[in-house]
Motif scaffolding. Structure first.
Motif, PDB file in Angstrom:
ATOM      1  N   ASP A  22       3.901  65.660  -8.874  1.00 40.98           N
ATOM      2  CA  ASP A  22       3.034  64.740 -10.022  1.00 40.98           C
ATOM      3  C   ASP A  22       2.942  63.351  -9.370  1.00 40.98           C
ATOM      4  OD1 ASP A  22       2.304  64.069 -12.357  1.00 40.98           O
ATOM      5  OD2 ASP A  22       4.170  63.640 -13.254  1.00 40.98           O
ATOM      6  N   TRP A  23       1.726  62.884  -9.806  1.00 38.26           N
ATOM      7  CA  TRP A  23       1.331  61.626  -9.238  1.00 38.26           C
ATOM      8  C   TRP A  23       1.138  60.689 -10.494  1.00 38.26           C
ATOM      9  CZ3 TRP A  23      -4.159  59.572  -7.714  1.00 38.26           C
ATOM     10  CH2 TRP A  23      -4.084  58.485  -6.985  1.00 38.26           C
ATOM     11  N   PRO A  24       2.290  60.051 -10.910  1.00 38.03           N
ATOM     12  CA  PRO A  24       2.165  59.026 -12.107  1.00 38.03           C
ATOM     13  C   PRO A  24       1.274  57.858 -11.940  1.00 38.03           C
ATOM     14  CG  PRO A  24       4.515  59.391 -11.351  1.00 38.03           C
ATOM     15  CD  PRO A  24       3.719  59.810 -10.245  1.00 38.03           C
ATOM     16  N   LEU A  25       0.400  57.790 -13.061  1.00 41.90           N
ATOM     17  CA  LEU A  25      -0.613  56.885 -13.210  1.00 41.90           C
ATOM     18  C   LEU A  25      -0.367  55.396 -13.893  1.00 41.90           C
ATOM     19  CD1 LEU A  25      -3.607  59.430 -13.621  1.00 41.90           C
ATOM     20  CD2 LEU A  25      -2.567  58.471 -11.257  1.00 41.90           C
ATOM     21  N   PRO A  26      -0.951  54.481 -13.840  1.00 44.39           N
ATOM     22  CA  PRO A  26      -0.801  53.354 -14.494  1.00 44.39           C
ATOM     23  C   PRO A  26      -1.599  53.100 -15.760  1.00 44.39           C
ATOM     24  CG  PRO A  26      -2.252  52.735 -12.782  1.00 44.39           C
ATOM     25  CD  PRO A  26      -1.918  54.128 -12.571  1.00 44.39           C
ATOM     26  N   ALA A  27      -2.490  54.315 -16.060  1.00 45.59           N
ATOM     27  CA  ALA A  27      -3.181  54.130 -17.296  1.00 45.59           C
ATOM     28  C   ALA A  27      -2.335  54.478 -18.285  1.00 45.59           C
ATOM     29  CB  ALA A  27      -4.443  55.075 -17.149  1.00 45.59           C
ATOM     30  N   PRO A  28      -2.887  53.759 -19.570  1.00 49.28           N
ATOM     31  CA  PRO A  28      -2.058  54.187 -20.591  1.00 49.28           C
ATOM     32  C   PRO A  28      -2.476  55.547 -21.564  1.00 49.28           C
ATOM     33  CG  PRO A  28      -3.372  52.619 -21.241  1.00 49.28           C
ATOM     34  CD  PRO A  28      -3.472  52.691 -19.840  1.00 49.28           C
ATOM     35  N   ASP A  29      -1.656  56.030 -22.566  1.00 52.56           N
ATOM     36  CA  ASP A  29      -2.275  57.059 -23.246  1.00 52.56           C
ATOM     37  C   ASP A  29      -3.590  56.566 -24.058  1.00 52.56           C
ATOM     38  OD1 ASP A  29      -0.486  58.625 -22.763  1.00 52.56           O
ATOM     39  OD2 ASP A  29       0.648  58.566 -24.570  1.00 52.56           O
ATOM     40  N   GLU A  43      -6.605  51.755   0.670  1.00 55.36           N
ATOM     41  CA  GLU A  43      -6.112  51.709  -0.580  1.00 55.36           C
ATOM     42  C   GLU A  43      -6.806  52.736  -1.462  1.00 55.36           C
ATOM     43  OE1 GLU A  43      -3.870  47.549  -1.064  1.00 55.36           O
ATOM     44  OE2 GLU A  43      -6.148  47.499  -1.544  1.00 55.36           O
ATOM     45  N   LEU A  44      -6.295  53.091  -2.635  1.00 60.32           N
ATOM     46  CA  LEU A  44      -7.180  53.859  -3.539  1.00 60.32           C
ATOM     47  C   LEU A  44      -7.210  52.985  -4.601  1.00 60.32           C
ATOM     48  CD1 LEU A  44      -5.255  57.321  -3.587  1.00 60.32           C
ATOM     49  CD2 LEU A  44      -7.418  56.700  -2.308  1.00 60.32           C
ATOM     50  N   LEU A  45      -8.520  52.994  -5.543  1.00 62.49           N
ATOM     51  CA  LEU A  45      -8.885  52.180  -6.590  1.00 62.49           C
ATOM     52  C   LEU A  45      -9.222  53.082  -7.729  1.00 62.49           C
ATOM     53  CD1 LEU A  45      -9.568  49.470  -7.199  1.00 62.49           C
ATOM     54  CD2 LEU A  45     -11.844  49.920  -6.705  1.00 62.49           C
ATOM     55  N   LEU A  46      -8.468  53.209  -8.690  1.00 63.16           N
ATOM     56  CA  LEU A  46      -8.482  53.793  -9.928  1.00 63.16           C
ATOM     57  C   LEU A  46      -8.974  53.205 -11.069  1.00 63.16           C
ATOM     58  CD1 LEU A  46      -7.965  56.635 -11.467  1.00 63.16           C
ATOM     59  CD2 LEU A  46      -5.520  55.760 -12.128  1.00 63.16           C
ATOM     60  N   SER A  47      -9.960  53.567 -11.399  1.00 63.72           N
ATOM     61  CA  SER A  47     -10.683  52.765 -13.114  1.00 63.72           C
ATOM     62  C   SER A  47     -10.717  53.818 -13.984  1.00 63.72           C
ATOM     63  CB  SER A  47     -11.912  52.193 -12.486  1.00 63.72           C
ATOM     64  OG  SER A  47     -12.892  53.145 -12.321  1.00 63.72           O
ATOM     65  N   TRP A  48     -10.730  53.208 -15.290  1.00 65.14           N
ATOM     66  CA  TRP A  48     -10.786  54.169 -16.462  1.00 65.14           C
ATOM     67  C   TRP A  48     -11.383  53.227 -17.601  1.00 65.14           C
ATOM     68  CZ3 TRP A  48      -6.306  52.387 -14.307  1.00 65.14           C
ATOM     69  CH2 TRP A  48      -5.647  51.524 -14.890  1.00 65.14           C
ATOM     70  N   ILE A  49     -11.624  53.739 -18.761  1.00 67.58           N
ATOM     71  CA  ILE A  49     -12.198  53.083 -20.099  1.00 67.58           C
ATOM     72  C   ILE A  49     -10.972  53.328 -21.097  1.00 67.58           C
ATOM     73  CG2 ILE A  49     -13.715  53.229 -21.825  1.00 67.58           C
ATOM     74  CD1 ILE A  49     -15.773  53.898 -19.892  1.00 67.58           C
ATOM     75  N   GLU A  50     -10.650  52.159 -21.753  1.00 68.32           N
ATOM     76  CA  GLU A  50      -9.724  52.110 -22.793  1.00 68.32           C
ATOM     77  C   GLU A  50     -10.561  51.635 -24.098  1.00 68.32           C
ATOM     78  OE1 GLU A  50      -6.446  49.690 -22.229  1.00 68.32           O
ATOM     79  OE2 GLU A  50      -5.946  50.562 -20.247  1.00 68.32           O
ATOM     80  N   ARG A  51      -9.950  52.051 -25.184  1.00 67.18           N
ATOM     81  CA  ARG A  51     -10.783  51.346 -26.559  1.00 67.18           C
ATOM     82  C   ARG A  51      -9.873  50.313 -26.718  1.00 67.18           C
ATOM     83  NH1 ARG A  51     -13.822  54.366 -29.975  1.00 67.18           N
ATOM     84  NH2 ARG A  51     -13.929  56.568 -29.362  1.00 67.18           N
ATOM     85  N   THR A 385      -8.700  64.270 -16.667  1.00 65.23           N
ATOM     86  CA  THR A 385      -8.498  63.859 -18.123  1.00 65.23           C
ATOM     87  C   THR A 385      -8.039  65.205 -19.144  1.00 65.23           C
ATOM     88  OG1 THR A 385     -10.272  62.441 -18.232  1.00 65.23           O
ATOM     89  CG2 THR A 385      -9.378  62.770 -20.383  1.00 65.23           C
ATOM     90  N   GLU A 386      -6.819  64.843 -19.735  1.00 64.81           N
ATOM     91  CA  GLU A 386      -6.582  65.917 -20.658  1.00 64.81           C
ATOM     92  C   GLU A 386      -6.595  65.411 -22.165  1.00 64.81           C
ATOM     93  OE1 GLU A 386      -2.834  67.195 -19.191  1.00 64.81           O
ATOM     94  OE2 GLU A 386      -1.756  65.683 -20.238  1.00 64.81           O
ATOM     95  N   GLY A 390      -5.578  65.295 -29.875  1.00 64.40           N
ATOM     96  CA  GLY A 390      -6.818  64.711 -30.348  1.00 64.40           C
ATOM     97  C   GLY A 390      -7.264  63.275 -29.311  1.00 64.40           C
ATOM     98  N   GLN A 391      -6.212  62.979 -28.590  1.00 63.40           N
ATOM     99  CA  GLN A 391      -6.373  61.809 -27.930  1.00 63.40           C
ATOM    100  C   GLN A 391      -6.304  61.966 -26.367  1.00 63.40           C
ATOM    101  OE1 GLN A 391      -6.804  58.944 -29.228  1.00 63.40           O
ATOM    102  NE2 GLN A 391      -6.955  59.556 -31.277  1.00 63.40           N
ATOM    103  N   PRO A 392      -7.130  61.292 -25.699  1.00 64.76           N
ATOM    104  CA  PRO A 392      -7.509  61.570 -24.060  1.00 64.76           C
ATOM    105  C   PRO A 392      -6.041  60.864 -23.510  1.00 64.76           C
ATOM    106  CG  PRO A 392      -8.743  59.682 -24.803  1.00 64.76           C
ATOM    107  CD  PRO A 392      -8.348  60.219 -25.891  1.00 64.76           C
ATOM    108  N   ARG A 393      -5.722  61.478 -22.271  1.00 69.35           N
ATOM    109  CA  ARG A 393      -4.710  60.717 -21.276  1.00 69.35           C
ATOM    110  C   ARG A 393      -5.115  61.238 -19.935  1.00 69.35           C
ATOM    111  NH1 ARG A 393       0.870  63.427 -22.751  1.00 69.35           N
ATOM    112  NH2 ARG A 393       0.764  65.379 -21.946  1.00 69.35           N
TER     113      ARG A 393
END
Length: 401
Positions: A22-29, A43-51, A385-386, A390-393
């Motif tokens: 498992d690779w825990p990620l810093p992105a929230p639910d 390094e690795l650069l991870l980006s994502w979108i949040e509401r 993404t899963e 009804g909510q993504p994470r």
């Protein structure tokens, strides 16, 4: 042996001594639309979108350093007028001078598919960002997106995008088509002051809403995309930039896929020196498949393609190459269940070293988006993404051969 990790079922890999963690990620639910890339510093650069609770969205990112530690998540951009989509997503690129670049998609008019590609640059690791800068200057309230980014020099960003300026006044984005006008493919580079250089029209007729992909070669850049030629043939093309000009588009393989609408599913490309690999989904022959082809000469020619996955494939493919092998990540669906698959091939392709389902994806349909893949220190890092209640994470896995 089956390993159960926080809501996902991992199946055994068909290779001895493979380490799957498992690779825990810093992105929230609630996070979705991930992108994953490697910085010049390894390094690795991870980006994502949040509401944003008060309304709108923000683009967040975090670094995974060479000691395998996550840095604090930061905000690259925020807005209330963004175009947020499962397939056309923002991305970030780190350059050798230490700068970070981010692109977002921001509405230009009330029409659903009227949006611009907007760039921002940071000189201090993402603490502060430049004012937003629109990449294109046509001023049309049409679709601009499906961006590919690459380092075009120590402090210069390369960017390619699908540009809908020729579709203005057409019938609109009906079933992912644009009426009379054609979607175009354009590219340019931007300097540290966000000055634009060398803008070029690469193809005057492309598929309207499929991802583009780019990777650097030993002596240039290879860009892959889905074309749109006479008779609605929508095969995969590449064009190469040698530092002076872009080459004429060339088909990776003559699939001959006649498709009257956009499949919203583009190619992925990986390079190593002047070797290149392109993977892509197609419906040629009346059945879905995922295909892969190898070039020894930087995309000037390709060996015959081979099929990675058959009719259950959803495409949504990602590629990465290391010193000896090529990794392929993709999604499949059967009996209403989506699954994530990973395979590892020798550079010359042929029989995979291993190929295995690695996760059962929670969620269905478009909400699960496109998985991401990056290689670092001999390991493959995977993000997807899963959808839960009804909510993504976001979820992450790490593979060590």
């Amino acid at each position: 042996m089956k390993i159960l990790l926080a809501g996902m079922l991992l199946l055994p890999l068909s290779v001895a001594a493979a380490d799957v963690r498992d690779w825990p990620l810093p992105a929230p639910d609630g996070a979705a639309q991930p992108q994953l890339s490697t910085t010049p510093q390894g390094e690795l650069l991870l980006s994502w979108i949040e509401r944003v609770e008060a309304g709108g969205h923000r683009l967040r990112f975090a670094r995974f350093d060479t000691q395998s530690r996550w840095g604090a998540a930061r905000t690259a951009a925020q807005g209330s007028n963004w175009f947020v989509n499962w397939a056309d997503v923002p991305a970030m690129q780190a350059l050798p001078d230490g700068s970070l670049w981010a692109h977002t998609l921001e509405k230009s008019a009330p029409s659903t598919y009227a949006y611009d590609v907007v760039l921002r640059r940071s000189e201090d690791g993402g603490a502060r960002w430049s004012a937003p800068h629109i990449v294109h200057d046509d001023g049309s309230a049409t679709e601009h997106g499906f961006v590919a980014l690459w380092p075009a020099g120590k402090n210069r960003l390369g960017i390619a995008w699908l540009d809908g300026r020729e579709t203005a006044g057409g019938a609109g984005h009906d079933a992912h088509g644009h009426g009379e006008g054609r979607m175009t493919l354009r590219a340019a580079s931007f300097d540290a002051a966000l000055g634009k250089h060398d803008e070029a029209l690469l193809d005057a007729s492309t598929c309207d809403c499929c991802q583009t992909a780019a990777a650097t070669l030993a002596d240039g850049v290879l860009l892959a995309y889905r074309g749109r030629t006479a008779g609605e043939v929508r095969d995969i093309f590449v064009t190469r930039y040698d530092g002076k000009a872009w080459s004429a588009p060339k088909a990776v393989h003559d699939d001959g896929w006649v498709m009257p609408a956009c499949p919203v599913n583009g190619p992925s490309v990986a390079t190593r020196g002047n070797q290149a690999w392109v993977a892509w989904p197609t419906g040629a022959g009346g059945a879905s498949s995922l295909r892969l082809a190898h070039s020894r000469d930087g995309g000037a020619s390709f060996a015959p393609m081979q099929v990675v996955a058959g009719d259950e494939s959803l495409g949504r493919v990602a590629l990465a190459a290391d010193a000896e092998t090529v990794w392929v990540l993709w999604m499949q669906e059967a009996a209403g269940q989506q699954t994530l698959w990973l395979a590892r091939y020798p550079h010359a392709l042929g029989k995979p070293l291993w190929r295995q389902q690695v996760a059962v994806v929670q969620g269905r349909g478009r909400g699960t988006g496109f998985p991401r893949l990056a290689l670092r220190e001999g390991r493959a890092q995977v993000v997807w993404t899963e959808i839960v209640a009804g909510q993504p994470r976001l979820r992450g896995l790490q593979f060590t051969p």
